[in-house]
Design a protein around this motif. Structure first.
Motif, mmCIF file in Angstrom:
data_model
loop_
_atom_site.group_PDB
_atom_site.id
_atom_site.type_symbol
_atom_site.label_atom_id
_atom_site.label_comp_id
_atom_site.label_asym_id
_atom_site.label_seq_id
_atom_site.Cartn_x
_atom_site.Cartn_y
_atom_site.Cartn_z
ATOM 1 N N PRO A 679 0.955 -1.226 0.013
ATOM 2 C CA PRO A 679 -0.098 -0.103 -0.064
ATOM 3 C C PRO A 679 0.823 1.277 0.133
ATOM 4 O O PRO A 679 1.978 1.210 0.560
ATOM 5 C CB PRO A 679 -0.889 -0.088 1.089
ATOM 6 N N GLU A 680 0.479 2.388 -0.738
ATOM 7 C CA GLU A 680 1.155 3.424 -0.693
ATOM 8 C C GLU A 680 1.385 4.218 0.456
ATOM 9 O O GLU A 680 2.452 4.784 0.713
ATOM 10 C CB GLU A 680 0.326 4.702 -1.767
ATOM 11 N N ARG A 681 0.371 4.159 1.577
ATOM 12 C CA ARG A 681 0.657 4.691 2.919
ATOM 13 C C ARG A 681 1.968 4.153 3.599
ATOM 14 O O ARG A 681 2.603 4.885 4.027
ATOM 15 C CB ARG A 681 -0.726 4.475 3.780
ATOM 16 N N LEU A 682 2.045 2.695 3.360
ATOM 17 C CA LEU A 682 3.356 2.128 3.873
ATOM 18 C C LEU A 682 4.637 2.849 3.288
ATOM 19 O O LEU A 682 5.529 3.185 4.210
ATOM 20 C CB LEU A 682 3.339 0.714 3.800
ATOM 21 N N ALA A 683 4.681 3.007 1.955
ATOM 22 C CA ALA A 683 5.657 3.512 1.259
ATOM 23 C C ALA A 683 6.160 4.893 1.719
ATOM 24 O O ALA A 683 7.214 5.514 1.991
ATOM 25 C CB ALA A 683 5.666 3.267 -0.113
ATOM 26 N N GLU A 684 4.946 5.703 1.885
ATOM 27 C CA GLU A 684 4.843 6.925 2.218
ATOM 28 C C GLU A 684 5.510 7.316 3.582
ATOM 29 O O GLU A 684 6.404 7.977 3.828
ATOM 30 C CB GLU A 684 3.555 7.946 2.108
ATOM 31 N N VAL A 685 5.034 6.589 4.727
ATOM 32 C CA VAL A 685 5.591 6.748 5.980
ATOM 33 C C VAL A 685 6.864 6.081 6.166
ATOM 34 O O VAL A 685 7.764 6.809 6.889
ATOM 35 C CB VAL A 685 4.695 5.897 6.807
ATOM 36 N N LEU A 686 7.154 4.939 5.476
ATOM 37 C CA LEU A 686 8.806 4.662 5.575
ATOM 38 C C LEU A 686 9.574 5.576 5.151
ATOM 39 O O LEU A 686 10.808 5.858 5.492
ATOM 40 C CB LEU A 686 8.741 3.335 4.757
ATOM 41 N N SER A 687 9.291 6.364 4.127
ATOM 42 C CA SER A 687 10.170 7.341 3.500
ATOM 43 C C SER A 687 10.402 8.427 4.439
ATOM 44 O O SER A 687 11.497 8.988 4.536
ATOM 45 C CB SER A 687 9.547 7.946 1.981
ATOM 46 N N GLU A 688 9.491 8.785 4.914
ATOM 47 C CA GLU A 688 9.497 9.894 6.052
ATOM 48 C C GLU A 688 10.304 9.508 7.461
ATOM 49 O O GLU A 688 11.097 10.417 7.755
ATOM 50 C CB GLU A 688 7.975 10.294 6.699
ATOM 51 N N ILE A 689 10.032 8.322 7.734
ATOM 52 C CA ILE A 689 10.936 8.034 8.900
ATOM 53 C C ILE A 689 12.547 7.720 8.596
ATOM 54 O O ILE A 689 13.153 8.044 9.238
ATOM 55 C CB ILE A 689 10.310 6.303 9.153
ATOM 56 N N SER A 690 12.656 7.236 7.235
ATOM 57 C CA SER A 690 14.093 7.005 6.714
ATOM 58 C C SER A 690 14.688 8.535 7.000
ATOM 59 O O SER A 690 15.974 8.509 7.195
ATOM 60 C CB SER A 690 14.040 6.526 5.400
ATOM 61 N N LYS A 691 14.147 9.488 6.570
ATOM 62 C CA LYS A 691 14.706 10.782 6.275
ATOM 63 C C LYS A 691 14.881 11.119 7.747
ATOM 64 O O LYS A 691 15.892 11.936 8.080
ATOM 65 C CB LYS A 691 13.982 11.764 5.492
ATOM 66 N N GLU A 692 13.995 11.194 8.508
ATOM 67 C CA GLU A 692 13.940 11.609 9.993
ATOM 68 C C GLU A 692 15.118 10.922 11.002
ATOM 69 O O GLU A 692 15.812 11.604 11.579
ATOM 70 C CB GLU A 692 12.481 11.538 10.621
ATOM 71 N N HIS A 693 15.185 9.540 10.756
ATOM 72 C CA HIS A 693 16.160 9.007 11.561
ATOM 73 C C HIS A 693 17.416 8.481 10.939
ATOM 74 O O HIS A 693 18.479 7.746 11.213
ATOM 75 C CB HIS A 693 15.564 7.679 11.804
ATOM 76 N N GLY A 694 17.598 9.130 9.550
ATOM 77 C CA GLY A 694 18.743 8.725 8.866
ATOM 78 C C GLY A 694 19.069 7.181 8.493
ATOM 79 O O GLY A 694 20.253 6.721 8.702
ATOM 80 N N VAL A 695 18.130 6.426 8.384
ATOM 81 C CA VAL A 695 18.259 4.982 7.965
ATOM 82 C C VAL A 695 17.525 4.449 6.802
ATOM 83 O O VAL A 695 16.831 5.495 6.202
ATOM 84 C CB VAL A 695 17.669 4.177 9.360
ATOM 85 N N LYS A 696 18.036 3.311 6.373
ATOM 86 C CA LYS A 696 17.262 2.791 5.111
ATOM 87 C C LYS A 696 16.710 1.672 5.615
ATOM 88 O O LYS A 696 17.114 0.787 6.481
ATOM 89 C CB LYS A 696 18.497 2.529 4.253
ATOM 90 N N ILE A 697 15.428 1.699 5.038
ATOM 91 C CA ILE A 697 14.170 0.659 5.441
ATOM 92 C C ILE A 697 13.925 -0.282 4.154
ATOM 93 O O ILE A 697 13.776 0.294 3.166
ATOM 94 C CB ILE A 697 13.051 1.215 6.237
ATOM 95 N N GLU A 698 14.290 -1.454 4.490
ATOM 96 C CA GLU A 698 13.729 -2.548 3.605
ATOM 97 C C GLU A 698 12.746 -3.614 3.930
ATOM 98 O O GLU A 698 12.694 -3.713 5.074
ATOM 99 C CB GLU A 698 15.111 -2.964 2.952
ATOM 100 N N ILE A 699 12.190 -4.090 2.980
ATOM 101 C CA ILE A 699 11.136 -5.230 3.517
ATOM 102 C C ILE A 699 11.802 -6.349 2.634
ATOM 103 O O ILE A 699 11.960 -6.571 1.799
ATOM 104 C CB ILE A 699 9.797 -5.009 2.875
#
Length: 752
Positions: A679-699
């Motif tokens: 779902p787009e909501r998941l991709a959107e929120v993961l992108s925000e969290i990645s920028k805020e915490h300086g991490v790369k998130i994968e599934i």
């Protein structure tokens, strides 16, 4: 203690006026003069703890008394010294007795007087360091009604010529039935008198006669000379026979030779050898029905040190393979013997019997006792042991080295004991046997280490002797090698094999057992045994380049590196894609798929390592735990690691072995799922969290990992297969902030 104090006070007072007497609370000394020559007498105090219940291990005297007395004798320039003990030397504890005997023999003590036991004994004692004469006397004041002849009252007179060192000993005993008189002690000495020469380390036997040298100066030597007492002391000392009961081996070897000579003349005869132990009379006897000893053999061989009976036959016939080669074996009996009784019967000279009481005295010929007369030809040698030695101990030790003696019988106090017949392969899973004209080999492969026994004509030589065992031969292969006569070269003690051409050749011949036993073990279906063999194969492969030269020198047909690789691949089992599989099958699959990497993990794996491990395994790669283990060898254990073995295999297959922490990034691309499928909501929120915490998130899909997410430095993986992630997908229609908080919790990140 009071009793000793009273005596020492009496002694001090009695000798107050004597200028030559030196008193102390321990030893006392007196120096007497005879025709201008000084004679030293040391009175040793060894009775501090005297009692009827005193055991040798509790009996001490302080051997420094002997050194102190010796210093006095040196100052007084004595030419002859006497030591006086209350107790016999055998009554002291073992450690101190050895020190006392060493001092007496190495320092200028000529005669030793002892008492306490109330029985007569006189003999020369010799060691590699010197010699002395010891006399144990009767008690002059013992009971006149004593019935036991050994302990009846008596005394000795020792008459010595100080110039020639010749002596005459007069043994006297109180004999009641002759009129209450002291008369000749014929029970102790034949005729009650004995002549001899005191042992002297300064009397040498010259190798050449004086006329064979042109020397005119008496202060120069005419030729080499030999100290006979010291040489004999060496032959019956600890340097050649460190174990005192080894004489049983020597006697049995002589009997084996005698029986072989009989069998050589008549192959249908089966001669026997018997060992009899009598603990009551403290003797051990070795009997055989071999060919016996003739007068000529007794005179020219038995009584000549360094010339064995066996040499007479092997030299004259040229084809007797006999084992008593050195002509000194019988001398070893005098390490423990109080007296030796010999009965022999030959076809040529019939029965001959004699007794040897002292190696430095004459043979006493006797009429053979009725019970000792041999029905056929043969020889019996009975060793009556000194009180400090035990025939049952000699037998127990003999059983260790009498391995395979044909026709051997053993009797212990008339009870028959079965002689040993083990080849040290009992309990082995698979056996290897090989017979040749020069040896018999019986080896077996086992779960645990086992020695290889070496014997010669059935007599133990030693265990795990490096001269005959191939280099890095597996310790789980054990058994016995029995060399036949002339099959191997060994030293004079027969406990060490000489590194000669024979031993080099034999090492290669025995090496063939390794490959045959390994093959049988690998085909056995016995998992623990198979794993043991695989460990050895891994060692040989891991250290192949280092060991190859020595293996070629030691083995006739050792594995090539390719053979070792194939054996390891065909028998090593790894976990692969949820099942156990042979390494060879996994490598074939990888080769078919074009995979070039083999991965390993060491120690405790992190969660991230686990998901990488799972992913690589699912892709068809070998991923293994790098474990270390020790492989047993006779010199020292050697460590192997799975990684080192796999490195050799990978080199052969042109692959690379890589630590799981160093996996090339391009190989992990497919480990990550495409966010577009969620779902787009998941991709959107993961992108925000990645920028805020300086991490790369994968599934990714990590079904074997019981966690919602895994972090590796600045990279976080969400576990698609975990139930929490599936719940998250269902929450995408929730308010964004609420959804984000829930997702941060799964990722293990704080609110920003």
């Amino acid at each position: 203690i009071k009793r000793i104090q009273y005596f020492k006070e009496f002694e001090r007072t009695f000798h107050l006026s004597s200028t030559k007497y030196q008193y102390s609370n321990n030893e006392s000394t007196i120096v007497l003069s005879e025709k201008g020559k000084n004679i030293g007498i040391a009175l040793l105090n060894d009775s501090w703890r005297c009692s009827s219940e005193l055991k040798p291990e509790q009996h001490f005297m302080g051997y420094n008394q002997l050194w102190n007395a010796n210093n006095v004798f040196k100052q007084q320039n004595t030419i002859f010294n006497i030591a006086v003990f209350h107790h016999p030397l055998a009554s002291f504890n073992d450690n101190e007795r050895e020190e006392i005997e060493t001092i007496l023999s190495s320092q200028p003590y000529d005669v030793v007087f002892c008492g306490h036991s109330h029985k007569h004994e006189a003999k020369s004692l010799t060691s590699t360091s010197g010699s002395y004469y010891v006399i144990n006397g009767r008690s002059a004041f013992n009971s006149a009604n004593e019935q036991n002849s050994r302990f009846q009252p008596g005394y000795n007179i020792l008459d010595i010529n100080l110039e020639t060192r010749e002596y005459k000993i007069h043994a006297r005993k109180f004999i009641k039935h002759t009129g209450y008189l002291f008369d000749k002690d014929t029970d102790s000495i034949k005729g009650g008198e004995e002549n001899g020469v005191l042992p002297n380390t300064n009397l040498y036997t010259e190798f050449a006669k004086p006329e064979q040298s042109n020397n005119k100066d008496k202060n120069l030597p005419n030729s080499y000379s030999a100290d006979v007492h010291k040489i004999v002391g060496l032959l019956i000392g600890k340097s050649l026979y460190p174990r005192p009961y080894m004489f049983v081996r020597e006697l049995v070897q002589n009997s084996v030779d005698a029986c072989k000579r009989v069998k050589e003349r008549n192959n249908s005869i089966k001669p026997c050898i018997a060992i009899d132990v009598n603990t009551t009379e403290n003797y051990l006897e070795v009997r055989d029905n071999g060919d016996g000893m003739t007068k000529s053999i007794l005179k020219n061989h038995f009584s000549v040190i360094g010339k064995s009976i066996s040499q007479e036959f092997s030299d004259s016939s040229g084809h007797f393979d006999l084992i008593s080669r050195f002509g000194i074996g019988f001398m070893s009996t005098f390490i423990v013997a109080d007296r030796v009784v010999i009965n022999t019967h030959s076809e040529t000279d019939g029965h001959i019997s004699f007794v040897i009481n002292d190696v430095f005295k004459g043979f006493n010929y006797i009429e053979p006792p009725t019970e000792s007369i041999l029905a056929t030809t043969g020889t019996s040698i009975r060793i009556y042991m000194k009180s400090s030695y035990r025939p049952n101990e000699a037998l127990n030790e003999a059983i260790e080295y009498l391995r395979h003696i044909d026709g051997l019988e053993i009797h212990h106090d008339k009870s028959k004991i079965n002689p040993p017949n083990s080849w040290n392969i009992e309990g082995s899973h698979h056996n290897f046997e090989l017979d040749s004209p020069t040896y018999v080999i019986k080896l077996g492969i086992n779960h645990s280490p086992k020695p290889i026994i070496a014997s010669n004509s059935g007599f133990l030589i030693g265990l795990d002797l490096p001269e005959i065992i191939p280099y890095k031969f597996p310790y789980i292969i054990g058994g016995e090698i029995n060399f036949l006569p002339k099959g191997i070269d060994f030293d004079m003690s027969r406990t060490k094999i000489m590194p000669t051409k024979k031993s080099e050749t034999f090492r290669k011949e025995v090496s063939v057992a390794l490959k045959k036993l390994f093959r049988q073990a690998l085909e056995s279906g016995n998992p623990p045994l198979i794993q043991q063999v695989i460990n050895y194969l891994q060692y040989y492969l891991q250290y192949y380049d280092n060991n190859n030269m020595q293996m070629e020198l030691s083995y006739s047909d050792f594995y090539s590196k390719s053979e070792l690789i194939n054996l390891c691949c065909d028998n090593m089992v790894l976990q692969f894609q949820g099942r156990s599989a042979y390494l060879s099958d996994i490598l074939s699959s990888m080769k078919f798929s074009g995979l070039k990497y083999i991965f390993y993990a060491s120690g405790n794996r992190s969660d991230y390592n686990n998901i990488v491990y799972q992913f690589l395994d699912s892709q068809g790669y070998i991923v293994f735990e790098n474990r270390g283990t020790n492989v047993s060898f006779r010199d020292a254990p050697q460590q192997i690691t799975t990684q080192a073995t796999m490195q050799q295999i990978a080199n052969h297959y042109q692959m690379s072995v890589v630590d799981i922490n160093q996996v090339p990034k391009q190989l992990l691309t497919e480990m990550k799922l495409d966010l577009a499928q969620f779902p787009e909501r998941l991709a959107e929120v993961l992108s925000e969290i990645s920028k805020e915490h300086g991490v790369k998130i994968e599934i990714g899909k990590f079904g074997n990992l019981p966690k919602a997410s895994v972090r590796n430095n600045n990279e976080i993986f969400l576990n698609h297969d975990y139930a929490t992630f599936q719940s998250l997908i269902k929450m995408t229609d929730q308010p964004k902030d609420q959804f984000k908080i829930y997702l941060l919790g799964i990722l293990g990140l704080p609110l920003h």
